[in-house]
Design a protein around this motif. Sequence first.
Motif, PDB file in Angstrom:
ATOM      1  N   ILE A  96      -8.801  21.077  36.018  1.00  0.00           N
ATOM      2  CA  ILE A  96     -10.250  21.166  36.238  1.00  0.00           C
ATOM      3  C   ILE A  96     -10.625  22.046  37.429  1.00  0.00           C
ATOM      4  N   PRO A  97      -9.989  21.884  38.612  1.00  0.00           N
ATOM      5  CA  PRO A  97     -10.353  22.768  39.737  1.00  0.00           C
ATOM      6  C   PRO A  97     -10.109  24.242  39.437  1.00  0.00           C
ATOM      7  N   PHE A  98      -9.049  24.543  38.665  1.00  0.00           N
ATOM      8  CA  PHE A  98      -8.762  25.932  38.325  1.00  0.00           C
ATOM      9  C   PHE A  98      -9.836  26.491  37.388  1.00  0.00           C
ATOM     10  N   ILE A  99     -10.306  25.667  36.456  1.00  0.00           N
ATOM     11  CA  ILE A  99     -11.355  26.116  35.534  1.00  0.00           C
ATOM     12  C   ILE A  99     -12.648  26.390  36.295  1.00  0.00           C
ATOM     13  N   ILE A 100     -13.011  25.467  37.188  1.00  0.00           N
ATOM     14  CA  ILE A 100     -14.225  25.654  37.999  1.00  0.00           C
ATOM     15  C   ILE A 100     -14.090  26.880  38.888  1.00  0.00           C
ATOM     16  N   GLY A 101     -12.927  27.017  39.538  1.00  0.00           N
ATOM     17  CA  GLY A 101     -12.689  28.184  40.389  1.00  0.00           C
ATOM     18  C   GLY A 101     -12.751  29.476  39.604  1.00  0.00           C
ATOM     19  N   ALA A 102     -12.216  29.465  38.379  1.00  0.00           N
ATOM     20  CA  ALA A 102     -12.244  30.659  37.527  1.00  0.00           C
ATOM     21  C   ALA A 102     -13.663  31.071  37.192  1.00  0.00           C
TER      22      ALA A 102
END
Length: 264
Positions: A240-246
């Motif tokens: 989830i954090p990687f998706i938001i960061g992306a």
Amino acid sequence: MFIWDGDPVALRLGPVLFRWYGLLFAGGFIIGYFMMYAMFKRAKYNTDDLDRMLIYIFLGTLIGARLAHCLIYEPDFYLSNPLEILYIWKGGLASHGGTLGVVLAFFIFIKRSKKYSFFEIADMLTVPIALVCTFIRIGNFMNSEILGKPTYGDFGVIFARLGEDFPRYPAQLFEAGAYFATFIILTILYFVWQRRPRGFMLGLLLFLIYTARFFIEPFKEEQADYSTHMALNVGQLLSIPFIIGALLIMLISWLYARKQAQKH
């Protein structure tokens, strides 16, 4: 239904064993090197810098992926046996940690070289990185590891090498297919979309990889040695954090490029 009984060892030369996973991992980096070489030549950059960059990225991947696996997925065992963290030949690499390791190592390289734009080179790297991710998941399949859940039907893969007689979802191949599709998309965009915002492809890579990971995780056996006691497993929560960061990277890069265009 497919029965998989492949040997994880590709070649035996006396006491030396060459495993498919290691060959695919190393092969991905070698192919990635030549892809980056071609991109550097196309951009008229100094190709001599690629050797150092590859070392930084390789070490960042290995160290980040190993530490993340040990400290996130099996913390009780590795905190009790810290020397086991060094035994990478026993397996255990986490892609989330590998991603952070690559970003940190690449950032250090850019800062020390003082020649390149972080996002410009990062956008180049997205193409070979997607291919390396594909090779790694194929290596996991060859090792009969990172298993999918039982299908409870007549479809799936039977991992006979593990002594099983029931089919599982081929989760490794699901991910490999998603990552290869990402590789194709990024390759086309890199060479066709000449006026793309810097950093957009980096965001797109992270978004596609970790969105695929988020939706494939429910088909996989839990890799952590503990339960989240939630609807989402550890792999999904970490994605989830990687998706938001992306999404933030893509949005910021798009807005910045639009602002720069308005100035001209």
